[in-house]
Design an enzyme around this catalytic site. Structure first.
Site, PDB file in Angstrom:
ATOM      1  N   HIS A 203      32.545  39.654  41.787  1.00 43.79           N
ATOM      2  CA  HIS A 203      32.371  39.119  40.423  1.00 43.79           C
ATOM      3  C   HIS A 203      30.929  38.863  40.027  1.00 43.79           C
ATOM      4  CE1 HIS A 203      32.216  35.310  42.646  1.00 43.79           C
ATOM      5  NE2 HIS A 203      31.716  34.741  41.580  1.00 43.79           N
TER       6      HIS A 203
HETATM    7  N1  UDP Z   1      39.513  31.980  45.164  1.00 44.61           N
HETATM    8  C1  UDP Z   1      40.822  31.801  44.768  1.00 44.61           C
HETATM    9  N2  UDP Z   1      41.482  32.857  44.188  1.00 44.61           N
HETATM   10  C2  UDP Z   1      40.903  34.087  43.995  1.00 44.61           C
HETATM   11  C3  UDP Z   1      39.553  34.242  44.425  1.00 44.61           C
HETATM   12  C4  UDP Z   1      38.889  33.166  44.977  1.00 44.61           C
HETATM   13  O1  UDP Z   1      41.403  30.720  44.926  1.00 44.61           O
HETATM   14  O2  UDP Z   1      41.554  34.986  43.455  1.00 44.61           O
HETATM   15  C5  UDP Z   1      38.801  30.843  45.786  1.00 44.61           C
HETATM   16  C6  UDP Z   1      38.186  31.149  47.121  1.00 44.61           C
HETATM   17  O3  UDP Z   1      39.127  30.971  48.162  1.00 44.61           O
HETATM   18  C7  UDP Z   1      37.027  30.174  47.182  1.00 44.61           C
HETATM   19  C8  UDP Z   1      36.595  30.083  45.750  1.00 44.61           C
HETATM   20  O4  UDP Z   1      37.700  30.515  44.961  1.00 44.61           O
HETATM   21  O5  UDP Z   1      37.449  28.910  47.628  1.00 44.61           O
HETATM   22  C9  UDP Z   1      35.403  30.955  45.508  1.00 44.61           C
HETATM   23  O6  UDP Z   1      35.195  31.104  44.170  1.00 44.61           O
HETATM   24  P1  UDP Z   1      34.348  32.290  43.524  1.00 44.61           P
HETATM   25  O7  UDP Z   1      34.317  33.442  44.436  1.00 44.61           O
HETATM   26  O8  UDP Z   1      34.885  32.466  42.148  1.00 44.61           O
HETATM   27  O9  UDP Z   1      32.910  31.625  43.326  1.00 44.61           O
HETATM   28  P2  UDP Z   1      31.609  31.477  44.231  1.00 44.61           P
HETATM   29  O10 UDP Z   1      32.007  30.816  45.503  1.00 44.61           O
HETATM   30  O11 UDP Z   1      31.025  32.836  44.406  1.00 44.61           O
HETATM   31  O12 UDP Z   1      30.725  30.608  43.401  1.00 44.61           O
END
Ligand code: UDP
Length: 352
Positions: A203
């Site tokens: 993403h």
């Molecule tokens: N996550 C979720 N469902 C999904 C994808 C990610 O619950 O379809 C959870 C994942 O397990 C983690 C968090 O969302 O705990 C990560 O979020 P994301 O990848 O959107 O953001 P980042 O960590 O890159 O800021």
């Protein structure tokens, strides 16, 4: 004690679910403001339903704007809600909601507690990096998840108010993995067997905003030796549609699905062969579950997972080869604490 917490994005709901529970147990009066940065049912509501997270008192409904408009409007609305000043403003991670909350609090002289402080990718092209740096320099209390985060803060002259507490995402996994095992049927629903599939998420703008890059990534998924379960972030789906790349998702080996709940995500992470991602949180979760991680980025703020050999920074062109040549490191020491970060954070706030 009264704390105002700013939340807006998926990973923040997960992190706050453990911290807000600890605040409640300690009798802290927490007011939650949801900025609306992530707003649809699969990116927001589902986390409030599944996790132990109180409903926000305020919902600002601010989303789908460019960075400046989003941050500015959030600031304006947050300030309007702070007539009655709290003792602390609590912000998480590195989103525009984090930055907006921190800037308003700084201007109103409300002390800021930053949870997940000190992370650095050293790439200022990432909007998240700018948000982290500014928030850390405004915060009075900085809850760092790792030694490396403490070091990064020290290198920028920040040592006062820094507490190494471990990672609240470790707390969340420990708190929810049994529930995930009992209630998630995602493996059965998609007929997935343990160790027989890859899990992928993408993403970051650096991967989704350039058509050639995004098509290389999707193409690399079709070349792997096992099916790829791909819960697609709404902005990635929008780019795939806009750039007319959806034919890649039609490949038999791609299980393209909408974003999943946290409990389903834990079930997928604990059962997959390995994880391919550009997410920050998922790199850590891969490590905690002992799953090799292949990160589609040039750098990471979770560098310790790379140093220790469980995470590799890869280009899509090399993905298949990197997976085939991966050797599991013999060690998997605890990098993210004991799962008591939320309790430590609460105690530190109460003892000040
Ligand atoms: N996550 C979720 N469902 C999904 C994808 C990610 O619950 O379809 C959870 C994942 O397990 C983690 C968090 O969302 O705990 C990560 O979020 P994301 O990848 O959107 O953001 P980042 O960590 O890159 O800021």
């Amino acid at each position: 004690m009264k704390i105002v917490t700013i939340l807006g994005a998926r990973p923040q709901f997960i992190k706050a679910s453990v911290v807000s529970s600890a605040f409640q147990r300690a009798g802290i009066n927490e007011i939650i403001i949801h900025t609306g940065q992530h707003f649809d049912s699969l990116m927001s509501d589902i986390f409030f339903q599944d996790l132990n997270l109180p409903q926000p008192q305020y919902h600002l409904n601010i989303h789908s704007l460019n960075h400046s408009a989003m941050t500015g409007r959030m600031m304006e609305k947050i300030e309007e809600l702070l007539d009655d000043k709290p003792d602390w403003m609590c912000v998480y991670g590195d989103t525009n909601s984090t930055l907006a909350g921190a800037l308003v609090a700084a201007k109103l002289h409300i002390p800021i507690a930053h949870i997940e402080a000190g992370l650095r990718s050293f790439n200022r092209q990432m909007p998240e990096e700018v948000n982290r740096v500014v928030t850390d320099h405004l915060a009075q209390l900085l809850f760092a998840p790792t030694n490396l985060a403490v070091q990064c803060l020290e290198n920028e002259g920040i040592s006062q108010g820094v507490h190494l507490v471990g990672d609240v995402m470790m707390d969340a996994i420990l708190q929810y993995q049994a529930k995930a095992k009992q209630t998630s049927d995602i493996l059965a629903r998609h007929q997935l067997s343990r160790n027989e599939f890859y899990l992928a998420t993408v993403h970051r703008p650096s991967n989704t905003d350039d058509r050639v890059r995004l098509s290389y990534i999707l193409d690399s998924f079709t070349k792997l030796d096992h099916p790829v379960v791909f819960p697609i972030h709404p902005r990635t789906q929008a780019q795939i549609d806009k750039m007319e790349l959806s034919h890649y998702l039609a490949a038999d080996s791609i299980v393209a699905i909408p974003p999943v709940s946290y409990l389903d995500m834990l079930a997928l992470e604990s059962a997959c062969r390995c994880i391919i991602t550009d997410s920050g949180g998922i790199q850590k979760e891969a490590y905690i579950f002992g799953r090799p991680c292949f990160t589609l980025r040039n750098e990471t703020e979770w560098k310790e997972t790379v140093d220790i050999g469980w995470n590799q920074l890869v280009q899509p062109e090399n993905l298949s080869e990197s997976i085939a040549n991966f050797t599991r490191p013999s060690e998997c020491p605890k990098l993210y604490g004991n799962g008591d970060a939320a309790t430590q954070i609460t105690q530190i706030l109460l003892n000040l």
